[in-house]
Design a protein around this motif. Structure first.
Motif, PDB file in Angstrom:
ATOM      1  N   LYS A  15      15.895   0.435  95.094  1.00 33.53           N
ATOM      2  CA  LYS A  15      16.727   0.936  95.789  1.00 33.53           C
ATOM      3  C   LYS A  15      18.132  -0.018  95.250  1.00 33.53           C
ATOM      4  N   LEU A  16      17.789  -1.476  94.620  1.00 35.93           N
ATOM      5  CA  LEU A  16      18.637  -1.807  95.466  1.00 35.93           C
ATOM      6  C   LEU A  16      19.425  -1.915  93.726  1.00 35.93           C
ATOM      7  N   PRO A  17      20.951  -2.235  93.289  1.00 34.32           N
ATOM      8  CA  PRO A  17      21.460  -3.049  91.612  1.00 34.32           C
ATOM      9  C   PRO A  17      20.760  -4.141  91.611  1.00 34.32           C
ATOM     10  N   ASP A  18      20.120  -4.328  90.332  1.00 33.81           N
ATOM     11  CA  ASP A  18      19.511  -5.462  89.602  1.00 33.81           C
ATOM     12  C   ASP A  18      20.634  -6.686  90.419  1.00 33.81           C
ATOM     13  N   ALA A  19      22.051  -6.990  90.459  1.00 34.53           N
ATOM     14  CA  ALA A  19      22.602  -8.298  91.045  1.00 34.53           C
ATOM     15  C   ALA A  19      22.631  -7.772  92.408  1.00 34.53           C
ATOM     16  N   PHE A  20      21.598  -7.329  93.252  1.00 39.21           N
ATOM     17  CA  PHE A  20      21.305  -8.228  94.583  1.00 39.21           C
ATOM     18  C   PHE A  20      19.804  -8.528  94.851  1.00 39.21           C
ATOM     19  N   ALA A  25      15.676   0.266  89.910  1.00 34.41           N
ATOM     20  CA  ALA A  25      14.889   1.539  89.226  1.00 34.41           C
ATOM     21  C   ALA A  25      15.383   2.861  90.101  1.00 34.41           C
ATOM     22  N   GLY A  26      15.371   2.820  91.160  1.00 31.81           N
ATOM     23  CA  GLY A  26      16.670   4.324  91.740  1.00 31.81           C
ATOM     24  C   GLY A  26      15.081   4.568  92.238  1.00 31.81           C
ATOM     25  N   VAL A  27      16.108   5.787  92.865  1.00 30.23           N
ATOM     26  CA  VAL A  27      15.194   7.114  92.906  1.00 30.23           C
ATOM     27  C   VAL A  27      15.430   8.346  92.999  1.00 30.23           C
ATOM     28  N   VAL A  28      14.505   9.306  93.467  1.00 26.96           N
ATOM     29  CA  VAL A  28      15.034  10.974  92.553  1.00 26.96           C
ATOM     30  C   VAL A  28      14.904  11.557  94.371  1.00 26.96           C
ATOM     31  N   GLY A  65      21.052   4.752  94.753  1.00 26.81           N
ATOM     32  CA  GLY A  65      20.000   4.458  93.656  1.00 26.81           C
ATOM     33  C   GLY A  65      20.004   5.840  93.430  1.00 26.81           C
ATOM     34  N   ALA A  66      20.291   6.982  94.205  1.00 28.16           N
ATOM     35  CA  ALA A  66      19.455   8.140  93.280  1.00 28.16           C
ATOM     36  C   ALA A  66      19.538   8.059  91.740  1.00 28.16           C
ATOM     37  N   LYS A  67      19.319   8.470  91.639  1.00 30.55           N
ATOM     38  CA  LYS A  67      19.521   8.943  89.612  1.00 30.55           C
ATOM     39  C   LYS A  67      19.737  10.407  89.699  1.00 30.55           C
ATOM     40  N   ALA A  68      18.573  11.301  90.669  1.00 30.84           N
ATOM     41  CA  ALA A  68      18.718  12.655  90.073  1.00 30.84           C
ATOM     42  C   ALA A  68      18.633  13.796  91.648  1.00 30.84           C
ATOM     43  N   VAL A  69      18.945  15.098  91.721  1.00 33.06           N
ATOM     44  CA  VAL A  69      18.307  14.868  93.070  1.00 33.06           C
ATOM     45  C   VAL A  69      16.877  16.420  92.508  1.00 33.06           C
ATOM     46  N   ALA A  70      16.430  16.551  92.882  1.00 31.95           N
ATOM     47  CA  ALA A  70      15.062  17.137  92.396  1.00 31.95           C
ATOM     48  C   ALA A  70      15.238  18.046  93.588  1.00 31.95           C
ATOM     49  N   LEU A  71      15.044  19.423  94.054  1.00 29.72           N
ATOM     50  CA  LEU A  71      14.920  20.841  94.552  1.00 29.72           C
ATOM     51  C   LEU A  71      13.503  21.227  94.627  1.00 29.72           C
ATOM     52  N   LEU A  72      13.057  21.495  95.609  1.00 27.91           N
ATOM     53  CA  LEU A  72      11.145  22.297  95.345  1.00 27.91           C
ATOM     54  C   LEU A  72      11.452  22.759  96.125  1.00 27.91           C
ATOM     55  N   PHE A 241      12.213   9.427  84.189  1.00 29.99           N
ATOM     56  CA  PHE A 241      12.969   8.563  85.052  1.00 29.99           C
ATOM     57  C   PHE A 241      11.717   7.666  85.610  1.00 29.99           C
ATOM     58  N   PRO A 242      11.167   7.310  84.649  1.00 29.85           N
ATOM     59  CA  PRO A 242       9.323   6.276  84.976  1.00 29.85           C
ATOM     60  C   PRO A 242       9.841   5.512  85.927  1.00 29.85           C
ATOM     61  N   ASP A 243      10.772   4.876  86.265  1.00 28.10           N
ATOM     62  CA  ASP A 243      10.798   3.355  86.664  1.00 28.10           C
ATOM     63  C   ASP A 243      11.680   4.055  88.333  1.00 28.10           C
ATOM     64  N   ALA A 244      12.435   5.091  88.319  1.00 29.29           N
ATOM     65  CA  ALA A 244      12.771   5.764  89.676  1.00 29.29           C
ATOM     66  C   ALA A 244      11.373   6.172  90.783  1.00 29.29           C
ATOM     67  N   THR A 245      11.768   5.991  92.366  1.00 29.63           N
ATOM     68  CA  THR A 245      10.226   6.162  92.961  1.00 29.63           C
ATOM     69  C   THR A 245      11.003   7.869  93.947  1.00 29.63           C
ATOM     70  N   LEU A 246       9.860   8.455  94.201  1.00 29.30           N
ATOM     71  CA  LEU A 246      10.417   9.762  95.068  1.00 29.30           C
ATOM     72  C   LEU A 246      10.649   9.728  96.040  1.00 29.30           C
ATOM     73  N   GLU A 247      11.928  10.547  96.644  1.00 29.63           N
ATOM     74  CA  GLU A 247      11.211  10.179  98.335  1.00 29.63           C
ATOM     75  C   GLU A 247      12.052  10.900  98.864  1.00 29.63           C
ATOM     76  N   MET A 248      11.441  12.079  99.443  1.00 30.05           N
ATOM     77  CA  MET A 248      11.400  13.760 100.070  1.00 30.05           C
ATOM     78  C   MET A 248      12.656  13.108 101.103  1.00 30.05           C
ATOM     79  N   THR A 249      13.234  14.141 101.198  1.00 33.45           N
ATOM     80  CA  THR A 249      14.346  14.136 102.465  1.00 33.45           C
ATOM     81  C   THR A 249      14.282  15.803 103.366  1.00 33.45           C
TER      82      THR A 249
END
Length: 288
Positions: A15-20, A25-28, A65-72, A241-249
């Motif tokens: 979830k953190l930028p590469d510089a840190f 990879a980010g999160v959806v 780090g969100a790459k997109a938002v998914a609605l289920l 988004f192959p490197d992103a992780t899914l995160e339920m909100t």
């Protein structure tokens, strides 16, 4: 800027930028929109309303780090006004945070549920999802003959001749039905314009077929252009988004909800019972 070497656990590093020291990879974030659509979240907060979805939507769109938002989405519809409120809020947040929105249809995404789906930039369904129902419906009962048989006299006093339209204890009047049909047609026009505005050239059939209130299974929905493809949440997100992780909100639950207890008011209990009955009828229209 030089990379700061940090030994971070992978979930945090993603979830953190590469510089840190992160992978970048980010999160959806995933927001579940489940149930009937009704003002105030009737039925112990299980219904969808602008109020009940505000927190999970805001948290999703502001996730670092969100790459997109998914609605289920899994909803047979409900209030057109609440559908419009929620959909407008999704578009507002998407524009503000410059994030693409992907909608995923579960069992049923019909009527107001499909209104919500059209707030997304892309819509996906499974082969067995029931999708569509771009129409308007209202239902009720008439008791005028029953109260006559029981010898009950209905006493109703109103100022304004239109105030008592469609009273269930009086015989139905043709002019009242015509008035209701005009209201329904106006809402239907707004629904149709929203779908056309959001889907545009993706729609592959004429309005007579698309906007007659019918529903379709996923593959036919793709052919008609009311959804973009067949695929589940994880399938599509992992491909896009192959490197992103899914995160339920979701909304933060109250102590009563965590303990599995209902609201304290008997009014809430009554509202929940009525709401549950109405929801059961709505779901049953789609065989679910």
């Amino acid at each position: 800027m030089a990379k700061i070497p940090l030994n971070l656990p992978k979930p945090l590093a993603d979830k953190l930028p590469d510089a840190f020291g992160g992978s970048g990879a980010g999160v959806v974030p995933v927001v579940r929109l489940q149930g009937m659509i009704a003002s105030g979240g009737a039925g112990f907060g299980r219904a969808l309303s602008a109020e009940s979805v505000e927190e999970p939507l805001r948290r999703a769109f502001t996730t670092h780090g969100a790459k997109a938002v998914a609605l289920l989405i899994n909803s047979p519809g409900g209030s057109p006004t609440q559908s419009e409120y929620i959909a407008a809020r999704i578009r507002q947040l998407a524009t503000e945070h410059e994030l693409p929105v992907l909608a995923f249809c579960e069992d049923v995404v019909a009527s107001g549920g499909y209104w919500l789906a059209c707030a997304a930039d892309e819509i996906y369904a499974t082969a067995t999802s029931v999708v569509g129902s771009v129409g308007v419906i209202s239902a009720g009962f008439g008791f005028s003959e029953l109260i006559d048989r029981l010898g009950i006299e209905r006493r109703l006093h109103s100022a304004g001749e239109a105030k008592a339209r469609l009273d269930p204890f009086f015989a139905e009047k043709s002019e009242d039905v015509q008035w209701l049909e005009q209201i329904q047609e106006g809402i239907h026009d707004e629904f149709r314009d929203w779908v056309v505005g959001r889907r545009g050239d993706k729609l592959k059939a004429d309005g007579a077929e698309l906007f007659n209130g019918d529903v379709w299974l996923g593959r036919r929905a793709v052919e008609l252009g009311i959804v973009d493809g067949i695929g589940t949440l994880r399938e599509v997100v992992e491909k896009r988004f192959p490197d992103a992780t899914l995160e339920m909100t979701g909304p933060r639950r109250s102590l009563f909800a965590k303990l599995g207890l209902p609201a304290a008011s008997w009014d809430d209990v009554a509202a929940a019972i009525v709401g549950a009955a109405g929801a059961r009828v709505a779901w049953s229209r789609y065989g679910r």
